[in-house]
Design a protein around this motif. Structure first.
Motif: not given
Length: 146
Positions: A31-58
């Motif tokens: 699950a962590v490996t998949q989250a890292v991959e989602k983050l990698r893709k979201a950093m290349i093709d930024p989507d605000k909702a995806t980035l916010e969902a992956l990042a902790a509030n802190d």
């Protein structure tokens, strides 16, 4: 004969119980490996909702130049194009899960176009993920130039 079948069933059940606690770690690593991959893709093709969902509030997001961003600044930099990754390749990745926290180390190489200036990055990265309400969230990141 019936008692042998019951004994065999009991042993199989007991063996399954012994295996199950360890299997959670494997699932968490995946699950962590998949989250890292989602983050990698979201950093290349930024989507605000995806980035916010992956990042902790802190979130504390540390760059190799010493700049540190909170969640809002991290998301805004990517969505606005101020931080623009054209490609990101991750190698030598390791994932360690301890309870509800995961540490991910990898090497990141990529092409950037920050504020219209083309560049390349080669970084060593440490990501700290925390499991919140069943989802893995990026809590901290620190990068160093290599």
């Amino acid at each position: 004969m019936k008692s042998i079948k019951l004994l065999a069933l009991a042993l199989i059940t007991a063996g399954t119980l012994v295996v199950l606690p360890g299997s959670g770690k494997v699932d968490d690593k995946q699950a962590v490996t998949q989250a890292v991959e989602k983050l990698r893709k979201a950093m290349i093709d930024p989507d605000k909702a995806t980035l916010e969902a992956l990042a902790a509030n802190d979130l504390s997001y540390g760059h190799s130049n010493g700049n540190i961003e909170d969640k809002a600044a991290f998301v805004e930099a990517l969505v606005s194009g101020a931080s623009d990754f054209k490609s990101i390749d991750l190698t030598d990745q390791s994932v360690t899960v301890v309870d509800n926290t995961a540490m991910v180390r990898h090497k990141l190489s990529g092409e950037t176009n920050n504020k219209g200036v083309a560049g390349q990055v080669k970084l060593g990265v440490l990501l700290v993920w925390v499991k919140q309400k069943g989802d893995w969230k990026l809590l901290a990141r620190q990068a160093v130039k290599i």
